[in-house]
Design a protein around this motif. Sequence first.
Motif, short mmCIF file in Angstrom:
data_model
loop_
_atom_site.label_atom_id
_atom_site.label_comp_id
_atom_site.label_asym_id
_atom_site.label_seq_id
_atom_site.Cartn_x
_atom_site.Cartn_y
_atom_site.Cartn_z
N LEU A 88 -11.94 -5.86 -31.14
CA LEU A 88 -10.50 -5.91 -31.38
C LEU A 88 -9.86 -4.57 -31.07
O LEU A 88 -10.46 -3.51 -31.27
CB LEU A 88 -10.22 -6.28 -32.83
N LEU A 89 -8.62 -4.63 -30.61
CA LEU A 89 -7.87 -3.41 -30.32
C LEU A 89 -7.81 -2.52 -31.56
O LEU A 89 -7.99 -1.31 -31.46
CB LEU A 89 -6.46 -3.75 -29.82
N SER A 90 -7.57 -3.10 -32.71
CA SER A 90 -7.46 -2.31 -33.94
C SER A 90 -8.75 -1.55 -34.23
O SER A 90 -8.72 -0.37 -34.59
CB SER A 90 -7.10 -3.21 -35.12
N GLU A 91 -9.89 -2.20 -34.04
CA GLU A 91 -11.18 -1.55 -34.27
C GLU A 91 -11.42 -0.42 -33.27
O GLU A 91 -11.90 0.65 -33.63
CB GLU A 91 -12.31 -2.57 -34.17
N MET A 92 -11.08 -0.69 -32.03
CA MET A 92 -11.28 0.31 -30.99
C MET A 92 -10.38 1.53 -31.24
O MET A 92 -10.83 2.67 -31.08
CB MET A 92 -11.00 -0.31 -29.62
N LEU A 93 -9.15 1.29 -31.65
CA LEU A 93 -8.24 2.40 -31.93
C LEU A 93 -8.75 3.25 -33.09
O LEU A 93 -8.64 4.48 -33.06
CB LEU A 93 -6.84 1.88 -32.25
N GLU A 94 -9.28 2.61 -34.10
CA GLU A 94 -9.83 3.37 -35.23
C GLU A 94 -10.98 4.26 -34.76
O GLU A 94 -11.06 5.44 -35.14
CB GLU A 94 -10.27 2.41 -36.34
N ARG A 95 -11.84 3.72 -33.92
CA ARG A 95 -12.98 4.49 -33.39
C ARG A 95 -12.50 5.63 -32.49
O ARG A 95 -12.95 6.77 -32.62
CB ARG A 95 -13.91 3.54 -32.63
N PHE A 96 -11.57 5.34 -31.59
CA PHE A 96 -11.10 6.37 -30.66
C PHE A 96 -10.35 7.49 -31.37
O PHE A 96 -10.41 8.64 -30.96
CB PHE A 96 -10.22 5.77 -29.57
N THR A 97 -9.62 7.15 -32.42
CA THR A 97 -8.89 8.17 -33.16
C THR A 97 -9.86 9.14 -33.84
O THR A 97 -9.63 10.35 -33.86
CB THR A 97 -7.93 7.54 -34.19
N VAL A 98 -10.96 8.61 -34.35
CA VAL A 98 -11.99 9.48 -34.92
C VAL A 98 -12.61 10.34 -33.81
O VAL A 98 -12.76 11.56 -33.96
CB VAL A 98 -13.08 8.66 -35.65
N GLU A 99 -12.94 9.72 -32.68
CA GLU A 99 -13.58 10.44 -31.58
C GLU A 99 -12.67 11.51 -30.98
O GLU A 99 -13.12 12.60 -30.64
CB GLU A 99 -13.99 9.47 -30.46
N GLN A 100 -11.39 11.21 -30.84
CA GLN A 100 -10.49 12.11 -30.13
C GLN A 100 -9.69 13.04 -31.03
O GLN A 100 -9.19 14.06 -30.56
CB GLN A 100 -9.55 11.30 -29.22
N ALA A 101 -9.56 12.69 -32.31
CA ALA A 101 -8.76 13.54 -33.20
C ALA A 101 -9.50 13.90 -34.48
O ALA A 101 -9.01 14.71 -35.26
CB ALA A 101 -7.45 12.84 -33.56
N GLY A 102 -10.66 13.28 -34.72
CA GLY A 102 -11.43 13.59 -35.91
C GLY A 102 -10.82 13.05 -37.19
O GLY A 102 -11.13 13.52 -38.28
N VAL A 103 -9.94 12.05 -37.07
CA VAL A 103 -9.23 11.50 -38.22
C VAL A 103 -9.38 9.99 -38.25
O VAL A 103 -9.29 9.33 -37.21
CB VAL A 103 -7.73 11.87 -38.15
N GLU A 104 -9.59 9.45 -39.45
CA GLU A 104 -9.64 8.00 -39.61
C GLU A 104 -8.25 7.47 -39.94
O GLU A 104 -7.63 7.92 -40.89
CB GLU A 104 -10.61 7.62 -40.73
N LEU A 105 -7.79 6.53 -39.13
CA LEU A 105 -6.51 5.86 -39.38
C LEU A 105 -6.75 4.36 -39.45
O LEU A 105 -7.70 3.85 -38.85
CB LEU A 105 -5.50 6.17 -38.28
N ASP A 106 -5.88 3.67 -40.16
CA ASP A 106 -6.01 2.23 -40.33
C ASP A 106 -5.06 1.51 -39.38
O ASP A 106 -3.84 1.58 -39.54
CB ASP A 106 -5.69 1.86 -41.78
N PHE A 107 -5.63 0.83 -38.40
CA PHE A 107 -4.83 0.07 -37.43
C PHE A 107 -4.95 -1.43 -37.67
O PHE A 107 -4.63 -2.22 -36.79
CB PHE A 107 -5.28 0.39 -36.00
N SER A 108 -5.39 -1.83 -38.84
CA SER A 108 -5.65 -3.25 -39.10
C SER A 108 -4.39 -4.12 -39.03
O SER A 108 -4.49 -5.32 -38.84
CB SER A 108 -6.33 -3.43 -40.46
N GLU A 109 -3.23 -3.51 -39.15
CA GLU A 109 -1.99 -4.29 -39.15
C GLU A 109 -1.37 -4.47 -37.76
O GLU A 109 -0.32 -5.08 -37.63
CB GLU A 109 -0.96 -3.64 -40.08
#
Length: 110
Positions: A88-109
């Motif tokens: 899912l796009l939301s899951e991928m965005l959560e992973r990429f945000t950790v990889e590229q910014a070192g921060v966990e964000l919630d994109f589930s919505e």
Amino acid sequence: MSLTEARFHDLVDATQQNIEDVFDDSGLDVDLENSAGVLTVKFEGGTQLIFSRQEPLRQLWLAARSGGFHFDYDEENQCWACDSSDELLSEMLERFTVEQAGVELDFSEI
């Protein structure tokens, strides 16, 4: 049933706005630019996420440090899913945000 052009644009517009909202609400130091249907998220370290609409294919494309990904909208589950992995796009965005910014964000919505 495939998406109509109008429905596709409405979905992409809403998705891009929701992505912007998550980043805006996070307090993360990013630059957001939305121009001509392309949303660019620029992280402090110089990496980017670029979201673009591919109208003829009715797909949302994402370019990230780790590669390019194409998403189809799943009407039944009301989400964007990668056409090659079903992630899912939301899951991928959560992973990429950790990889590229070192921060966990919630994109589930989105």
